[in-house]
Design an enzyme around this catalytic site. Structure first.
Site, PDB file in Angstrom:
ATOM      1  CG  HIS A 175      -2.005  -1.004   1.208  1.00 54.39           C
ATOM      2  ND1 HIS A 175      -3.030  -0.981   0.289  1.00 54.39           N
ATOM      3  CD2 HIS A 175      -2.244  -2.079   2.006  1.00 54.39           C
ATOM      4  CE1 HIS A 175      -3.848  -1.990   0.512  1.00 54.39           C
ATOM      5  NE2 HIS A 175      -3.392  -2.684   1.538  1.00 54.39           N
ATOM      6  CB  ILE A 176       3.602   2.364   2.229  1.00 57.90           C
ATOM      7  CG1 ILE A 176       2.715   2.398   3.476  1.00 57.90           C
ATOM      8  CG2 ILE A 176       4.622   3.494   2.273  1.00 57.90           C
ATOM      9  CD1 ILE A 176       3.435   2.058   4.769  1.00 57.90           C
ATOM     10  CB  ILE A 235       9.151   5.914   5.394  1.00 54.66           C
ATOM     11  CG1 ILE A 235       9.013   5.452   3.931  1.00 54.66           C
ATOM     12  CG2 ILE A 235       9.561   7.385   5.420  1.00 54.66           C
ATOM     13  CD1 ILE A 235       8.196   4.255   3.718  1.00 54.66           C
ATOM     14  CB  ALA A 236      10.715   0.351   5.989  1.00 52.91           C
ATOM     15  NE  ARG A 237       8.369  -1.270  12.362  1.00 55.13           N
ATOM     16  CZ  ARG A 237       7.319  -0.506  12.067  1.00 55.13           C
ATOM     17  NH1 ARG A 237       7.489   0.602  11.350  1.00 55.13           N
ATOM     18  NH2 ARG A 237       6.112  -0.834  12.486  1.00 55.13           N
ATOM     19  CD  GLU A 279      12.210   3.982  15.614  1.00 60.68           C
ATOM     20  OE1 GLU A 279      10.973   3.987  15.791  1.00 60.68           O
ATOM     21  OE2 GLU A 279      12.752   4.235  14.516  1.00 60.68           O
ATOM     22  CG  HIS A 334       8.767   5.703  13.872  1.00 57.83           C
ATOM     23  ND1 HIS A 334       9.181   4.461  14.302  1.00 57.83           N
ATOM     24  CD2 HIS A 334       7.787   5.444  12.962  1.00 57.83           C
ATOM     25  CE1 HIS A 334       8.501   3.518  13.692  1.00 57.83           C
ATOM     26  NE2 HIS A 334       7.637   4.094  12.872  1.00 57.83           N
TER      27      HIS A 334
END
Length: 308
Positions: free
Chosen positions: A156-157, A232-234, A263, A281
């Site tokens: 989706h992203i 923008i994932a992990r 993080e 995040h």
């Protein structure tokens, strides 16, 4: 008849949506570890649903204490801290909010790409410091126009990022575990091959142990001294030590990062680098999208536990 009981493991659900949960269900949590253990010992067999997020661990040991569980509703796209195999083995439903937050995350991915390539953090500092007023020049950035953007992940992203990138004039290519039928974009079977054919690499894949260091040193350096990484994932998907080294020695031109390995305790070396944009995040963190994510959790639990 008593309302169904649910366990809330996350504090991220916003007040209005949490109030909706409290109005519909008998809710428990979030709780500290000792209180959670006590609750599970006393009422674990009555808990039918869980509201969690991608930050809380939901492992087989915890799931074993919930014999009546029917659904887990996740307030995030990431489900890598949830034991999905244990859920599947018991036929427990799992929902997440990937479709709800995709557009918001895609906006930030594009913003990070623009900010990193156009050096906007350094430009802001240049103006604030008085350097511009004193006549000092500012080094040129790199254009997005006509640049090749590689998407590592196309859910989706990734699809939402692709729509924005195409409209902005970027040339797209992608890498997923298997090639997507009907997706008319150049496909690469490995992250390294994708990076070798990209000016900007956007990491939009799932996290977890299976994808740890998927973007390794060779992949980062394949982007080259004018290339840009956006994550923008992990944090664990990118080999962080190699990323820091490449940014410091010029092997990689720039980066825009919303996620980090440890993080919120970000490696302090990032703060000293002029060619990286750092965000805490926040890809889905707008009032509107966090509300929509909470509403999705409420609706998921309602549909599973209160359906006629």
């Amino acid at each position: 008849m008593h309302p169904p009981e649910i366990l809330v493991l996350t504090s991220m659900i916003q007040p209005a949506e949490r109030a909706a949960l409290d109005a519909i269900f008998t809710t428990h949590g979030p709780l500290g570890s000792a209180a959670l253990d006590a609750l599970l010992a006393a009422r674990g067999d009555r808990i039918l649903g869980i509201a969690t997020s991608g930050r809380e661990l939901l492992d087989s040991a915890l799931l074993a204490k919930l014999p009546a569980l029917r659904i887990v509703a996740c307030f995030s796209a990431g489900i890598d801290r949830i034991d999905t195999a244990a859920l599947a083995a018991r036929g427990i439903a799992l929902t997440n909010t990937s479709a709800v937050l995709a557009e918001e995350v895609a906006d930030l991915a594009m913003a990070l790409a623009v900010m990193a390539r156009r050096r906007l953090v350094a430009a802001d500092a240049h103006v604030r410091s008085g350097a511009w007023a004193s006549g000092q020049g500012f080094a040129f950035g790199r254009s997005l126009q006509g640049a090749r953007m590689g998407l590592l992940g196309f859910g989706h992203i990734g699809a939402a990022i692709a729509r924005r990138a195409a409209a902005a004039g970027l040339a797209l290519r992608y890498c997923t575990r298997t090639q997507r039928p009907g997706l008319d974009l150049p496909f690469h079977a490995t992250p390294l091959a994708l990076a070798q054919d990209s000016d900007i690499l956007v990491v939009a894949t799932t996290g977890g142990a299976a994808n740890r260091n998927l973007v390794d040193e060779a992949t980062l350096r394949a982007l080259g001294p004018h290339g840009t990484l956006v994550n923008i994932a992990r944090g664990e998907v990118v080999e962080e030590a190699a990323l820091l080294a490449a940014l410091a020695d010029g092997g990689l031109g720039s980066a825009g990062l919303d996620v980090f390995l440890n993080e919120p305790k970000v490696d302090p070396r990032f703060a000293a680098l002029p060619n990286v944009v750092l965000a805490p995040h926040i890809a889905s963190a707008t009032v509107e999208t966090r509300s929509a994510m909470g509403a999705h959790v409420v609706q998921s639990l309602r549909a599973a536990l209160l359906a006629a």
